[in-house]
Design an enzyme around this catalytic site. Sequence first.
Site, PDB file in Angstrom:
ATOM      1  N   HIS A  60       0.720  -1.086  -0.485  1.00  0.00           N
ATOM      2  CA  HIS A  60       0.080  -0.029   0.046  1.00  0.00           C
ATOM      3  C   HIS A  60       0.570   1.049  -0.181  1.00  0.00           C
ATOM      4  O   HIS A  60       2.029   1.137   0.229  1.00  0.00           O
ATOM      5  CB  HIS A  60      -1.156   0.260   0.987  1.00  0.00           C
ATOM      6  CG  HIS A  60      -0.644  -0.021   2.443  1.00  0.00           C
ATOM      7  ND1 HIS A  60      -0.407   1.325   3.117  1.00  0.00           N
ATOM      8  CD2 HIS A  60      -0.298  -0.635   3.420  1.00  0.00           C
ATOM      9  CE1 HIS A  60       0.885   1.155   4.090  1.00  0.00           C
ATOM     10  NE2 HIS A  60       0.376  -0.221   4.946  1.00  0.00           N
ATOM     11  N   ASP A  66       0.025   4.601   0.746  1.00  0.00           N
ATOM     12  CA  ASP A  66      -0.843   5.165   1.584  1.00  0.00           C
ATOM     13  C   ASP A  66       0.437   4.984   2.953  1.00  0.00           C
ATOM     14  O   ASP A  66       0.725   4.478   3.093  1.00  0.00           O
ATOM     15  CB  ASP A  66      -1.990   6.230   2.071  1.00  0.00           C
ATOM     16  CG  ASP A  66      -2.513   4.225   2.692  1.00  0.00           C
ATOM     17  OD1 ASP A  66      -2.108   3.204   2.275  1.00  0.00           O
ATOM     18  OD2 ASP A  66      -3.707   4.314   3.540  1.00  0.00           O
ATOM     19  N   ASP A 108       6.971   0.836   7.355  1.00  0.00           N
ATOM     20  CA  ASP A 108       5.355   0.691   6.960  1.00  0.00           C
ATOM     21  C   ASP A 108       4.734   1.829   5.463  1.00  0.00           C
ATOM     22  O   ASP A 108       3.792   2.965   5.803  1.00  0.00           O
ATOM     23  CB  ASP A 108       4.111   0.580   8.093  1.00  0.00           C
ATOM     24  CG  ASP A 108       3.069   0.880   7.850  1.00  0.00           C
ATOM     25  OD1 ASP A 108       2.452  -0.086   7.012  1.00  0.00           O
ATOM     26  OD2 ASP A 108       1.818   1.015   8.547  1.00  0.00           O
ATOM     27  N   GLU A 135      -4.785   2.064   2.469  1.00  0.00           N
ATOM     28  CA  GLU A 135      -4.867   0.710   3.434  1.00  0.00           C
ATOM     29  C   GLU A 135      -5.257   0.388   4.669  1.00  0.00           C
ATOM     30  O   GLU A 135      -6.108   0.568   5.593  1.00  0.00           O
ATOM     31  CB  GLU A 135      -3.557   0.064   3.176  1.00  0.00           C
ATOM     32  CG  GLU A 135      -3.354  -1.174   4.289  1.00  0.00           C
ATOM     33  CD  GLU A 135      -2.850  -1.117   5.096  1.00  0.00           C
ATOM     34  OE1 GLU A 135      -3.115  -2.590   6.303  1.00  0.00           O
ATOM     35  OE2 GLU A 135      -2.291  -0.232   6.182  1.00  0.00           O
ATOM     36  N   GLU A 136      -4.314   2.150   5.361  1.00  0.00           N
ATOM     37  CA  GLU A 136      -4.412   2.780   6.313  1.00  0.00           C
ATOM     38  C   GLU A 136      -5.624   3.177   7.066  1.00  0.00           C
ATOM     39  O   GLU A 136      -6.190   3.326   8.342  1.00  0.00           O
ATOM     40  CB  GLU A 136      -3.527   3.894   6.492  1.00  0.00           C
ATOM     41  CG  GLU A 136      -1.813   3.535   6.515  1.00  0.00           C
ATOM     42  CD  GLU A 136      -1.422   2.553   7.217  1.00  0.00           C
ATOM     43  OE1 GLU A 136      -2.359   1.660   8.221  1.00  0.00           O
ATOM     44  OE2 GLU A 136       0.063   2.607   7.229  1.00  0.00           O
ATOM     45  N   GLU A 151       3.702  -5.520   4.442  1.00  0.00           N
ATOM     46  CA  GLU A 151       3.954  -5.229   5.249  1.00  0.00           C
ATOM     47  C   GLU A 151       5.297  -5.710   6.076  1.00  0.00           C
ATOM     48  O   GLU A 151       6.105  -6.640   6.341  1.00  0.00           O
ATOM     49  CB  GLU A 151       2.620  -5.631   6.269  1.00  0.00           C
ATOM     50  CG  GLU A 151       1.701  -5.338   5.549  1.00  0.00           C
ATOM     51  CD  GLU A 151       1.248  -3.860   5.479  1.00  0.00           C
ATOM     52  OE1 GLU A 151       2.226  -3.381   5.983  1.00  0.00           O
ATOM     53  OE2 GLU A 151       0.036  -3.112   5.154  1.00  0.00           O
TER      54      GLU A 151
END
Length: 395
Positions: free
Chosen positions: A83, A85, A115, A147-148, A175
């Site tokens: 991801h 973001d 992350d 995603e967050e 991740e």
Amino acid sequence: MSSTTLPAVPTERSLEWVQRLIGIDTTSAVSNRPLIDLIAAELRRHGVEPVLVADDEGTKLNLLATFTPPDGSTAGGVMFSGHTDVVPVDDQDWSSDPFAPDVRDGSLYGRGTCDMKSFIGIVVAAIPDIVARPLAKPIHFAFSYDEEVGCIGAAGLVEEVVSRNLCPDVCVVGEPSEMRVIRAHKSMNVIRVDLHGVSAHSSLTPQGVNAIEYGAELIRFVRSAADELRASGPYDDAFDVAWTTCSVNLVSGGIAVNTVPEDCSITFEFRSISSAGAADLLERFAAEANRIENLMQEENPSASVTMHVSASVPPLETDANASAAALVEQWGGRASDEKVAYATEAGMFATIGIPTVVCGPGSITQAHAPDEYVTLDQLAQCEQFVRNVIAHARA
């Protein structure tokens, strides 16, 4: 005379790409287009046209790209997923600018270092190596937005993977796992409950319906469910937190101390150790919301309670004997039987039948924290991992 082995460091190209991505603010509240445009330009420079999947407003983009063998086949192979973001830095005390990556004391500091822009940066830095010689199997990139805030972008990305019949043999979601191979994580479910009562002057409470007070009943119910699950299970000791957890994390309501509050909004989450457990909990919470609504309507029929599932991410439950886990270990992922409490997009890819694991540089304990960092040694390990994947795709 003794010699000391120095920690490994990534190549200049990989480190440069990671730093470039960190330097772009892709907090979920803003567009990720500048970052996606940068990666798309690099792909096009090497002869690969990416598929861009926009959100409804056209402000955010998923990116899907496939490097094909000479026969043009797109099915199978390996997918790198991540991801784009990051979480906000508001009200955090940083030692350096979070969007100006800084190398010090053997680590790279900045928002998204672990992350999870380091993984994406290393994968993008490998593009020249991927195209340098023919592949025997495809390599896919799948990079998402938001995603967050509930894995929102991944839904469209998964649909695109299905519609193009890509069917990767294995998906690696990068991740932060300290390069351990994670086969399982909990589900993540975010619930918003809006209670609508009746406003009145606080000296005339019988004329009002206090939305906050009834909201407090729901909060107590969520906490009692959490306490019950902690005390009685079910348990899975392979998880770092062995039971299903629940927590109320956002509450808003009221306009003044002398006014019976008309509205109260409560957002809570639960992370279930199984998909079956998630369904059961949703039913329990819906029943309690309905019970509270009935009580409020006994005071005034115009009162209401609505419950909305804001986000629902399925658990990852890859079998211990799955070939995907064994392959990722062969490529340099560290073997592990651990399951993790955090949720990722891996569960979404697994749901459509793609054997999926989590394996990436950095520690989850650093994610979202001020002075987020990843060690240079972890970056070097990830870089070697990606090289091994490329070698596998040529075999």
